[in-house]
Write an enzyme that holds these catalytic residues in place. Structure first.
Site, PDB file in Angstrom:
ATOM      1  N   ASP A 292       4.039  -8.872 -46.429  1.00 43.53           N
ATOM      2  CA  ASP A 292       2.594  -9.077 -46.446  1.00 43.53           C
ATOM      3  C   ASP A 292       1.904  -7.888 -47.117  1.00 43.53           C
ATOM      4  O   ASP A 292       1.027  -8.055 -47.968  1.00 43.53           O
ATOM      5  CB  ASP A 292       2.091  -9.272 -45.018  1.00 43.53           C
ATOM      6  CG  ASP A 292       0.587  -9.436 -44.934  1.00 43.53           C
ATOM      7  OD1 ASP A 292       0.054 -10.377 -45.551  1.00 43.53           O
ATOM      8  OD2 ASP A 292      -0.051  -8.607 -44.265  1.00 43.53           O
ATOM      9  N   ALA A 293       2.304  -6.691 -46.756  1.00 43.94           N
ATOM     10  CA  ALA A 293       1.701  -5.478 -47.324  1.00 43.94           C
ATOM     11  C   ALA A 293       2.030  -5.339 -48.810  1.00 43.94           C
ATOM     12  O   ALA A 293       1.159  -5.016 -49.622  1.00 43.94           O
ATOM     13  CB  ALA A 293       2.170  -4.254 -46.558  1.00 43.94           C
TER      14      ALA A 293
END
Length: 128
Positions: free
Chosen positions: A24-25
């Site tokens: 996600d990051a």
């Protein structure tokens, strides 16, 4: 980027949820970089990035590369999809699972094969 010299044993110890958390990051950073040019106000950057990192959009991106994935990559996605818990109320559970699967794949490739990661990310279509 940080040093990514994990042993195969360490990599196996990571849960699909952990891979999705990292993915996600990484995905958001990739999208943020993509929208840096032409220079704009921060608020405009934020609107563009949020539109692209939503689960619905991530599921669409996953569909766009599905045919080009290896069996190992499909397995990481499957594990990521199956690891999801309760999706947000506004979201279809299948869409949320697909987005989590994509995030797990991105996290996995970030740790194991950055060249392959950027090959797949470069195939994504972004709206301007």
């Amino acid at each position: 980027m940080l040093q990514k010299s994990l042993t195969p044993q360490q990599l196996r110890q990571l849960s699909p949820t952990s891979l999705a958390y990292l993915g996600d990051a990484v995905y958001e950073l990739y999208v943020r970089e993509r929208y840096l040019f032409p220079p704009r106000r921060t608020h405009h950057y934020h609107q563009q990035v949020v539109a692209q990192v939503r689960a619905e959009r991530q599921a669409e991106q996953l569909h766009s590369i599905q045919a080009d994935l290896t069996d190992e990559e499909r397995d990481v996605i499957r594990r990521g999809r199956n690891a999801t818990v309760r999706p947000p109320k506004r979201l279809d559970p299948k869409t949320y699972q697909e987005a989590t699967g994509l995030e797990a794949l991105i996290g996995y490739l970030y740790l194991t094969d950055s060249e392959r990661l950027f090959e797949l990310l470069s195939r994504f279509k972004f709206e301007d």
